[in-house]
Design a protein around this motif. Structure first.
Motif, PDB file in Angstrom:
ATOM      1  N   GLU A   1     -15.737 -24.928   2.371  1.00 20.50           N
ATOM      2  CA  GLU A   1     -16.990 -25.441   2.908  1.00 20.50           C
ATOM      3  C   GLU A   1     -18.060 -25.386   1.838  1.00 20.50           C
ATOM      4  O   GLU A   1     -18.149 -24.420   1.100  1.00 20.50           O
ATOM      5  CB  GLU A   1     -17.413 -24.593   4.106  1.00 20.50           C
ATOM      6  N   ARG A   2     -18.850 -26.440   1.784  1.00 17.93           N
ATOM      7  CA  ARG A   2     -19.907 -26.463   0.783  1.00 17.93           C
ATOM      8  C   ARG A   2     -21.269 -26.346   1.447  1.00 17.93           C
ATOM      9  O   ARG A   2     -21.512 -26.940   2.486  1.00 17.93           O
ATOM     10  CB  ARG A   2     -19.820 -27.759  -0.020  1.00 17.93           C
ATOM     11  N   SER A   3     -22.134 -25.582   0.821  1.00 10.93           N
ATOM     12  CA  SER A   3     -23.471 -25.388   1.384  1.00 10.93           C
ATOM     13  C   SER A   3     -24.310 -26.632   1.131  1.00 10.93           C
ATOM     14  O   SER A   3     -23.947 -27.486   0.334  1.00 10.93           O
ATOM     15  CB  SER A   3     -24.135 -24.189   0.727  1.00 10.93           C
ATOM     16  N   LYS A   4     -25.452 -26.699   1.820  1.00  9.48           N
ATOM     17  CA  LYS A   4     -26.407 -27.800   1.610  1.00  9.48           C
ATOM     18  C   LYS A   4     -26.771 -27.905   0.132  1.00  9.48           C
ATOM     19  O   LYS A   4     -26.810 -28.991  -0.430  1.00  9.48           O
ATOM     20  CB  LYS A   4     -27.671 -27.522   2.419  1.00  9.48           C
ATOM     21  N   GLU A   5     -27.021 -26.739  -0.467  1.00 12.18           N
ATOM     22  CA  GLU A   5     -27.450 -26.715  -1.874  1.00 12.18           C
ATOM     23  C   GLU A   5     -26.349 -27.277  -2.768  1.00 12.18           C
ATOM     24  O   GLU A   5     -26.593 -28.049  -3.675  1.00 12.18           O
ATOM     25  CB  GLU A   5     -27.783 -25.294  -2.350  1.00 12.18           C
ATOM     26  N   CYS A   6     -25.126 -26.847  -2.440  1.00 13.45           N
ATOM     27  CA  CYS A   6     -23.979 -27.267  -3.235  1.00 13.45           C
ATOM     28  C   CYS A   6     -23.842 -28.791  -3.182  1.00 13.45           C
ATOM     29  O   CYS A   6     -23.599 -29.455  -4.182  1.00 13.45           O
ATOM     30  CB  CYS A   6     -22.737 -26.582  -2.692  1.00 13.45           C
ATOM     31  N   ARG A   7     -24.040 -29.330  -1.969  1.00 10.90           N
ATOM     32  CA  ARG A   7     -23.959 -30.771  -1.790  1.00 10.90           C
ATOM     33  C   ARG A   7     -25.053 -31.490  -2.570  1.00 10.90           C
ATOM     34  O   ARG A   7     -24.835 -32.529  -3.164  1.00 10.90           O
ATOM     35  CB  ARG A   7     -24.111 -31.107  -0.307  1.00 10.90           C
ATOM     36  N   ARG A   8     -26.258 -30.890  -2.544  1.00  7.59           N
ATOM     37  CA  ARG A   8     -27.376 -31.502  -3.258  1.00  7.59           C
ATOM     38  C   ARG A   8     -27.117 -31.469  -4.761  1.00  7.59           C
ATOM     39  O   ARG A   8     -27.350 -32.443  -5.466  1.00  7.59           O
ATOM     40  CB  ARG A   8     -28.670 -30.769  -2.908  1.00  7.59           C
ATOM     41  N   ASP A   9     -26.581 -30.348  -5.235  1.00  6.42           N
ATOM     42  CA  ASP A   9     -26.261 -30.249  -6.658  1.00  6.42           C
ATOM     43  C   ASP A   9     -25.236 -31.295  -7.064  1.00  6.42           C
ATOM     44  O   ASP A   9     -25.333 -31.893  -8.134  1.00  6.42           O
ATOM     45  CB  ASP A   9     -25.709 -28.849  -6.985  1.00  6.42           C
TER      46      ASP A   9
ATOM     47  N   LYS B   1     -12.996 -26.970  -7.205  1.00  4.99           N
ATOM     48  CA  LYS B   1     -12.099 -26.328  -6.245  1.00  4.99           C
ATOM     49  C   LYS B   1     -10.799 -27.109  -6.283  1.00  4.99           C
ATOM     50  O   LYS B   1     -10.770 -28.264  -5.896  1.00  4.99           O
ATOM     51  CB  LYS B   1     -12.720 -26.381  -4.853  1.00  4.99           C
ATOM     52  N   ILE B   2      -9.766 -26.445  -6.783  1.00  3.31           N
ATOM     53  CA  ILE B   2      -8.557 -27.169  -7.153  1.00  3.31           C
ATOM     54  C   ILE B   2      -7.336 -26.583  -6.454  1.00  3.31           C
ATOM     55  O   ILE B   2      -7.254 -25.381  -6.219  1.00  3.31           O
ATOM     56  CB  ILE B   2      -8.343 -27.095  -8.692  1.00  3.31           C
ATOM     57  N   ALA B   3      -6.368 -27.462  -6.121  1.00  2.92           N
ATOM     58  CA  ALA B   3      -5.069 -27.012  -5.632  1.00  2.92           C
ATOM     59  C   ALA B   3      -3.981 -27.599  -6.518  1.00  2.92           C
ATOM     60  O   ALA B   3      -3.975 -28.803  -6.774  1.00  2.92           O
ATOM     61  CB  ALA B   3      -4.872 -27.447  -4.195  1.00  2.92           C
ATOM     62  N   VAL B   4      -3.094 -26.739  -7.009  1.00  5.21           N
ATOM     63  CA  VAL B   4      -1.951 -27.182  -7.798  1.00  5.21           C
ATOM     64  C   VAL B   4      -0.736 -27.063  -6.896  1.00  5.21           C
ATOM     65  O   VAL B   4      -0.313 -25.956  -6.560  1.00  5.21           O
ATOM     66  CB  VAL B   4      -1.748 -26.287  -9.037  1.00  5.21           C
ATOM     67  N   PHE B   5      -0.199 -28.181  -6.487  1.00  3.49           N
ATOM     68  CA  PHE B   5       0.907 -28.165  -5.528  1.00  3.49           C
ATOM     69  C   PHE B   5       2.213 -28.479  -6.233  1.00  3.49           C
ATOM     70  O   PHE B   5       2.261 -29.291  -7.150  1.00  3.49           O
ATOM     71  CB  PHE B   5       0.646 -29.196  -4.421  1.00  3.49           C
TER      72      PHE B   5
END
Ligand code: ADP
Length: 430
Positions: A287-295, A62-66
């Motif tokens: 926002e990241r899900s529990k699964e995303c965090r575990r991954d 998840k990226i932001a190019v400023f």
């Protein structure tokens, strides 16, 4: 410009002070997305982009190019989302950096120490990103700040279940983040401070002490100060841990992201000379899900053993005899006060080393290899406060032959024989 074969390219023209946000699909099969700066200047979380260079972002990024001045960029591939936002808190973040830089200048002039900054807030408000931004801006103006990583769930420095400190010598790499060379790492053993808050606070104090010692002997480190990333647990003992950290590090500045109550509580509870600042979170933070965090945690351990992107490591697998190692868990299960032996407090049990008898249930656990000198009982005392020198994973246990098989980044033998068990497990699917 030469298109990347087979990939759709989309051009974005950004006005000044806007950002392009994009997300790469997650999952094994997801296609990477490439980014290229065509004209103007832009940065990703505080690190400048080179023109006509293709940066690759893998699944889940998840990226932001400023851009401060305006620019145009190309994206190659199919991002899950991609949009331009004019509404970003970057100017406030830059001002925060400017204020910290003033403090460093003053520290230089008055022979004092530079700012020690704690970044707090609930999960998914962009704490790690703000830390990265402030650290990269600081090195870009020639400073040598220290990153203190206290987020045991999502460490940017080492494997999960650890706290650490890292001297920052160059801006974060756009694709890979900060180069992690010789961090100072301590074993915590689980992904939330709540499992052993006494140990968590103790390790925070250890890091603060080592950092202060380093500052005494190293003027640049002292002026550079530190940026402390914390856990998203901001209530109860989690809140107390933040207050403890502020006092252990003698922080000068606390940046509170997007949490007014936390801001008010810290203003009330911290000494008046600590500057507590409330900052908005970026609308781009996802926002990241529990699964995303575990991954992400799993991925971090995999990287430790197998390398990352261009760098491939080849870990070793070998057998270790039970009799050659001592395995401990830090902290005995808590028991009612009335049952404690005379003269012992609950604190003592949380910091106690409990010997672990190797059995089948050890399989897949991550073990920290303590740097504590091998020795008998006497040496046990310093183990909790000793940094770790590496990690292994138990892949098989044979109680019959009293041998376990381990995955290790280095060939045998183990550099030390004191091992600390984590709650965290890693199943090697390669
Ligand atoms: P926290 O440390 O508070 O849990 P992070 O800093 O890790 O939060 O941010 C969560 C996710 O949001 C990260 O994947 C990060 O890359 C992403 N992110 C942060 N800021 C932006 C932004 N402005 N635009 C898009 N994504 C962002």
């Amino acid at each position: 410009d030469v298109p990347v074969p087979g990939k759709v390219s989309t051009r974005f023209d950004l006005e000044k002070e806007t950002e392009l946000r994009f997300e790469v699909e997650s999952g094994e099969a997801a296609e990477q997305v490439e980014l290229e700066l065509l004209t103007g200047m832009a940065e990703v979380f505080g690190s400048e982009l080179n023109r006509n260079k293709k940066y690759t972002f893998g699944p889940g990024s998840k990226i932001a190019v400023f851009t401060w001045q305006g620019c145009s960029v190309n994206l190659y591939g199919k991002p899950e989302v991609a949009y331009v936002s004019k509404d970003t808190p970057m100017l406030l973040y830059l001002n925060t950096h400017a204020a910290l830089e003033q403090m460093r200048k003053q520290a230089e002039r008055d022979n004092e120490r530079g700012p020690r900054v704690m970044v707090v807030g609930p999960t998914d408000v962009g704490k790690s990103t703000v830390c990265r931004l402030l650290l990269s801006y600081a090195v870009r103006v020639g400073r040598r700040p220290t990153l203190v990583e206290l987020d045991v769930g999502q460490s940017g420095v080492s494997v999960p279940g650890t706290v650490s400190a890292l001297c920052i010598e160059r801006p974060a790499d756009v694709e890979e983040g900060f180069s992690v060379q010789a961090p100072l790492v301590y074993h915590f053993g689980s992904t939330t401070p709540g499992t052993n808050i006494k140990l968590y606070n103790k390790l925070t104090s250890c890091l603060a002490e080592v950092f202060s010692q380093r500052c005494e002997g190293n003027r640049k480190a002292s002026v550079g100060g530190c940026i402390i990333n914390t856990c998203g647990w901001v209530k109860g003992s989690g809140y107390q841990a933040l207050v403890h950290c502020a006092s252990a590090f003698e922080v000068d500045v606390v940046l509170v992201l997007d949490h007014e109550r936390l801001y008010n509580e810290l203003k009330r509870d911290l000494p008046h000379f600590v500057r507590v600042v409330l900052l908005p979170k970026s609308g781009g933070v996802v926002e990241r899900s529990k699964e995303c965090r575990r991954d992400t945690r799993d991925e971090k351990i995999r990287e430790y053993f197998y390398g990352f992107r261009g760098v491939t490591f080849y870990p070793f697998s070998y057998e270790v005899r039970f009799s050659d190692v001592r395995i401990y868990k830090i902290g005995a299960p808590s028991i009612p006060d009335s049952c404690l032996p005379l003269g012992m407090s609950q604190d003592d049990t949380q910091l106690k080393l409990v010997p672990v008898t190797p059995g089948r249930d050890l399989t897949y656990h991550v073990l920290s290899v303590s740097s504590a000198e091998d020795g008998e009982e006497g040496a046990r005392k310093g183990i909790v406060e000793s940094p770790v020198c590496g990690f292994i994973v138990v892949t098989n246990v044979d109680t019959q032959t009293q041998v376990m098989k381990v995955l290790s980044p280095a060939p045998r033998p183990l550099p030390r024989h004191t091992l600390l068990i984590m709650d965290i497990r890693f199943m090697d699917m390669k």
